[in-house]
Design a protein around this motif. Structure first.
Motif, PDB file in Angstrom:
ATOM      1  N   THR A  64       6.704   2.132  -0.086  1.00  0.00           N
ATOM      2  CA  THR A  64       6.033   3.459  -0.183  1.00  0.00           C
ATOM      3  C   THR A  64       6.487   3.925  -1.677  1.00  0.00           C
ATOM      4  O   THR A  64       7.535   3.704  -2.217  1.00  0.00           O
ATOM      5  CB  THR A  64       6.623   4.403   0.673  1.00  0.00           C
ATOM      6  OG1 THR A  64       6.281   3.974   2.012  1.00  0.00           O
ATOM      7  CG2 THR A  64       5.950   5.743   0.541  1.00  0.00           C
ATOM      8  N   ARG A 114      12.416   9.207   7.053  1.00  0.00           N
ATOM      9  CA  ARG A 114      11.631   8.107   7.000  1.00  0.00           C
ATOM     10  C   ARG A 114      11.104   7.777   8.660  1.00  0.00           C
ATOM     11  O   ARG A 114       9.825   7.668   8.892  1.00  0.00           O
ATOM     12  CB  ARG A 114      12.018   6.698   6.260  1.00  0.00           C
ATOM     13  CG  ARG A 114      10.889   5.580   6.263  1.00  0.00           C
ATOM     14  CD  ARG A 114      11.265   4.597   5.288  1.00  0.00           C
ATOM     15  NE  ARG A 114      10.343   3.577   5.417  1.00  0.00           N
ATOM     16  CZ  ARG A 114       9.378   3.509   4.760  1.00  0.00           C
ATOM     17  NH1 ARG A 114       9.061   4.344   3.689  1.00  0.00           N
ATOM     18  NH2 ARG A 114       8.625   2.311   4.849  1.00  0.00           N
ATOM     19  N   GLN A 122       0.139   4.427  -0.205  1.00  0.00           N
ATOM     20  CA  GLN A 122       0.916   5.133   0.433  1.00  0.00           C
ATOM     21  C   GLN A 122       1.964   5.747  -0.560  1.00  0.00           C
ATOM     22  O   GLN A 122       2.985   5.175  -0.954  1.00  0.00           O
ATOM     23  CB  GLN A 122       1.613   4.327   1.566  1.00  0.00           C
ATOM     24  CG  GLN A 122       2.489   5.097   2.403  1.00  0.00           C
ATOM     25  CD  GLN A 122       2.778   4.681   3.743  1.00  0.00           C
ATOM     26  OE1 GLN A 122       2.228   4.543   4.595  1.00  0.00           O
ATOM     27  NE2 GLN A 122       4.189   4.076   3.855  1.00  0.00           N
ATOM     28  N   SER A 123       2.147   7.285  -0.503  1.00  0.00           N
ATOM     29  CA  SER A 123       3.196   7.803  -1.348  1.00  0.00           C
ATOM     30  C   SER A 123       3.727   8.891  -0.750  1.00  0.00           C
ATOM     31  O   SER A 123       3.271   9.712   0.113  1.00  0.00           O
ATOM     32  CB  SER A 123       2.617   8.269  -2.969  1.00  0.00           C
ATOM     33  OG  SER A 123       1.759   7.042  -3.388  1.00  0.00           O
ATOM     34  N   PHE A 159       1.246   6.909   8.806  1.00  0.00           N
ATOM     35  CA  PHE A 159       2.230   6.586   7.793  1.00  0.00           C
ATOM     36  C   PHE A 159       2.634   5.190   8.250  1.00  0.00           C
ATOM     37  O   PHE A 159       2.954   4.788   9.430  1.00  0.00           O
ATOM     38  CB  PHE A 159       3.474   7.356   7.753  1.00  0.00           C
ATOM     39  CG  PHE A 159       4.393   7.275   6.453  1.00  0.00           C
ATOM     40  CD1 PHE A 159       4.125   7.927   5.214  1.00  0.00           C
ATOM     41  CD2 PHE A 159       5.515   6.395   6.499  1.00  0.00           C
ATOM     42  CE1 PHE A 159       4.924   7.770   3.918  1.00  0.00           C
ATOM     43  CE2 PHE A 159       6.179   6.291   5.414  1.00  0.00           C
ATOM     44  CZ  PHE A 159       5.847   6.860   4.119  1.00  0.00           C
TER      45      PHE A 159
END
Length: 486
Positions: free
Chosen positions: A370, A480, A422-423, A365
């Motif tokens: 995002t 996060r 990126q999700s 990540f």
């Protein structure tokens, strides 16, 4: 029998209304001059200089108590515009460190004191034994009676150490319901023994910790009869039997569980007769588009005039109202003699990080914008719109796709989007059979490596899941950070 202004002043001493705006409206100023017990702040009152507003209220009525629903986590009034930066109850329950809970309670109390308010309407002392619960959930410390009891007591100690009053809620326990009392009257199917063994101990713990007030719940059970607890003398008398000599506060009387059955005025009279002392009238913005320009004054007058009429007719004993007013005045005196706490080191982020749980293998990540596919339910009336800031914090400048998981519309397109860059998927209820779980599974059929961030109650789900149980800015940042640490 007191007459005229004297009777009105007595009745004012048990009323706790909300009001519109960030200044004292004329009707509220007159009521404060005439003995009003105080006011409850909601988010819509806090747009201006709140400390100055509080000072004006206290100038008009030095013993007026200003209350505010500041729970941390998913429920905040002070930080509605950004999302809470204080750990919520479920996060504290996961960490299970009573020192951290007491420190959090102190921080909440300190912040409330700083704006000149007097009562934190918290902590939540409910044991969330029904995972379907739409109104408590992560607002509770957990589903264990012992855990909730020790953390309720710790939160009470922390809040009141800051010089403000705590108000434990929602007696005798709103945790085993799957109906939101803002919209309807929840009915418990538990036996009296189950209620006493599972749901009352946290309130006993709050009492032993010296809590100054306890808020009732608009819930009913067959063995109590048809009346909700707020209006039921058999239920409220148990608080006194348990040694509680403080102020019994009603949950908001404008909630549908009371308003639709009895009206605000009828509910006010019945609550006092049942043993309540301080009547929270509610948030005048709750009717939404149906709100009248003078909704705040109307709601206050309906409650006040109904009580006055009931006393005059003999329906409500004068002595009961006098007893309630004495309890409220005693609490107000205790709060106004407070010695407010001073600033103290408090590391909310460290507590939030300790509350994060990771399930499955997280993919790499990057610290970049995002895409967030937000499948969460709409916020309830108990939770402010700050929940939207969870998605913003997780997205870090990326796209936010909000979907109605129950309808399924847009899920296929979101799944294709998730596979391209990126999700993450943002959820708050992924128990088996739930619409969010079904939508998440559909998205993973196309994007199997996608991570789910769960800000609701922990639940087993296939694939990678980061659990950070609060709809708050603090919880989102912690989630996060957990993704970036991978």
């Amino acid at each position: 029998m007191p007459q005229g202004d004297e009777l009105t002043r007595l009745v004012n001493g048990v009323l706790w209304p909300g009001f519109l705006g960030s200044e004292v409206p004329s009707w509220l100023g007159s009521a404060l001059d005439d003995g009003l017990a105080g006011v409850v702040y909601f988010a819509q009152n806090l747009d201006g200089d709140t400390a100055a507003l509080s000072a004006e209220i206290h100038r008009r009525a030095p013993l007026a108590m200003i209350g505010i629903d500041e729970e941390g986590g998913s429920v905040t009034r002070l930080e509605t515009g950004t999302g809470s930066t204080v750990p919520g109850a479920a996060q504290l329950g996961v960490v299970d460190d009573v020192d951290a809970t007491e420190a959090t309670g102190y921080e909440i109390g300190r912040r409330v004191d700083r704006i000149g308010a007097d009562v934190v309407i918290g902590p939540v002392a409910d044991v969330n034994t029904d995972p379907r619960n739409p109104v408590i959930g992560v607002r509770a410390f957990g589903d264990s009676t012992d855990l909730v009891s020790r953390h309720t007591a710790a939160a009470v100690r922390g809040i009141q150490r800051a010089g403000v009053a705590a108000c434990a809620k929602h007696y005798p326990g709103h945790g085993d319901t799957h109906t939101d009392s803002h919209h309807d009257l929840p009915a418990l199917t538990l036996t009296q023994d189950e209620i006493e063994e599972q749901h009352l101990p946290p309130f006993t713990a709050a009492i032993r910790a010296g809590v100054l007030s306890i808020m009732t719940a608009h819930i009913c059970a067959p063995h109590w009869g048809d009346l909700p607890a707020t209006l039921n003398p058999d239920v409220l008398s148990r608080l006194r039997a348990d040694g509680f000599d403080g102020v019994i506060v009603t949950d908001a009387l404008d909630m549908a569980a009371v308003r639709e059955l009895f009206g605000i005025g009828g509910g006010a009279v019945r609550a006092l007769a049942a043993g309540a002392d301080l009547l929270c009238i509610g948030n005048p913005t709750n009717p939404g588009a149906a709100m009248l320009p003078d909704q705040d004054e109307r709601d206050y007058l309906v409650a006040r005039d109904a009580i006055v009429a009931a006393i005059r007719s003999g329906e409500l004993a004068l002595e009961r109202v006098e007893d309630a007013a004495r309890r409220v005045a005693r609490m107000a005196g205790a709060v106004r003699r407070r010695s407010a706490g001073t600033d103290a080191p408090f590391d909310a982020e460290a507590i939030a990080d300790r509350a994060v749980r990771v399930q499955g293998d997280l993919p790499a990540f990057a610290d970049e914008p995002t895409t967030v596919i937000d499948l969460r339910r709409a916020s309830s009336l108990a939770v402010d719109s700050a929940a939207s800031h969870v998605a913003l914090a997780l997205a870090a400048g990326g796209e936010i796709i909000r979907l109605d998981a129950a309808s399924g519309v847009g899920v296929d397109a979101a799944a294709r989007r998730a596979a391209d860059g990126q999700s993450i998927v943002l959820v708050d209820r992924v128990d088996p059979g739930s619409p969010q779980r079904a939508a998440l599974d559909d998205i993973r059929a196309t994007a199997p490596a996608i991570v789910a961030v769960n800000v609701g109650l922990p639940a087993d789900a296939a694939g990678a899941v980061v659990s950070s149980p609060a709809a708050s800015l603090l919880a989102a940042r912690a989630a996060r950070r957990a993704l970036l640490r991978n």
